[in-house]
Design a protein around this motif. Structure first.
Motif: not given
Length: 147
Positions: A110-117, A138-147
């Motif tokens: 699945v795709g995951s936007h890596g949300r928090h809280g 497996l959660a595939v990180r998608v969306g904005k990169k934060t580095h």
């Protein structure tokens, strides 16, 4: 790494769906595994409540046709057979688990936007899939990169 025999990729229709699908395809190829794709459409009556005094049939049909068109566009890039493509109606977590169990899937991607809280707790379909799955996820990180 586990050897997976059957991989289910659950996609939405976002711009990132292509990268999630390609990641699942790469894992399937590396494991010589079968790849199945699912997209879940939530019925408008579920998403917006059944108290709406409108006939939502035409709108639901349009959403379904757009989903079919997008799925065709996505799967043409990896040549996924029609029999391994599913567009179903219902709650995403429930339908992904149902198809995974019925098809004896041993990995869900699945795709995951890596949300928090609170967004992670209350708003993430990938989190719902992860917590009730009877196989690896497996959660595939998608969306904005934060580095």
């Amino acid at each position: 790494m586990n050897n997976y025999a059957h991989i289910l990729v659950a996609i939405d229709l976002s711009d990132e769906a292509d990268s999630v699908l390609k990641k699942a395809q790469a894992i399937a190829e590396a494991n010589h595994a079968k790849l199945t794709m699912v997209h879940v459409i939530e019925p408008l009556s579920v998403a917006y409540g059944s108290d709406i005094p409108l006939d939502l049939t035409a709108l639901q049909d349009e959403i379904t046709q757009q989903a079919r068109d997008r799925i065709t566009q996505l799967t043409n890039t990896i040549h996924l057979e029609k029999g391994n493509q599913h567009i179903v109606y219902g709650r995403p977590e429930r339908e992904v688990h149902r198809i995974a169990e019925e098809s004896e899937v041993d990995l869900i991607v699945v795709g995951s936007h890596g949300r928090h809280g609170l967004a992670l707790i209350f708003g993430s379909t990938s989190t719902g899939i992860l917590h009730a799955a009877s196989c690896d996820v497996l959660a595939v990180r998608v969306g904005k990169k934060t580095h």
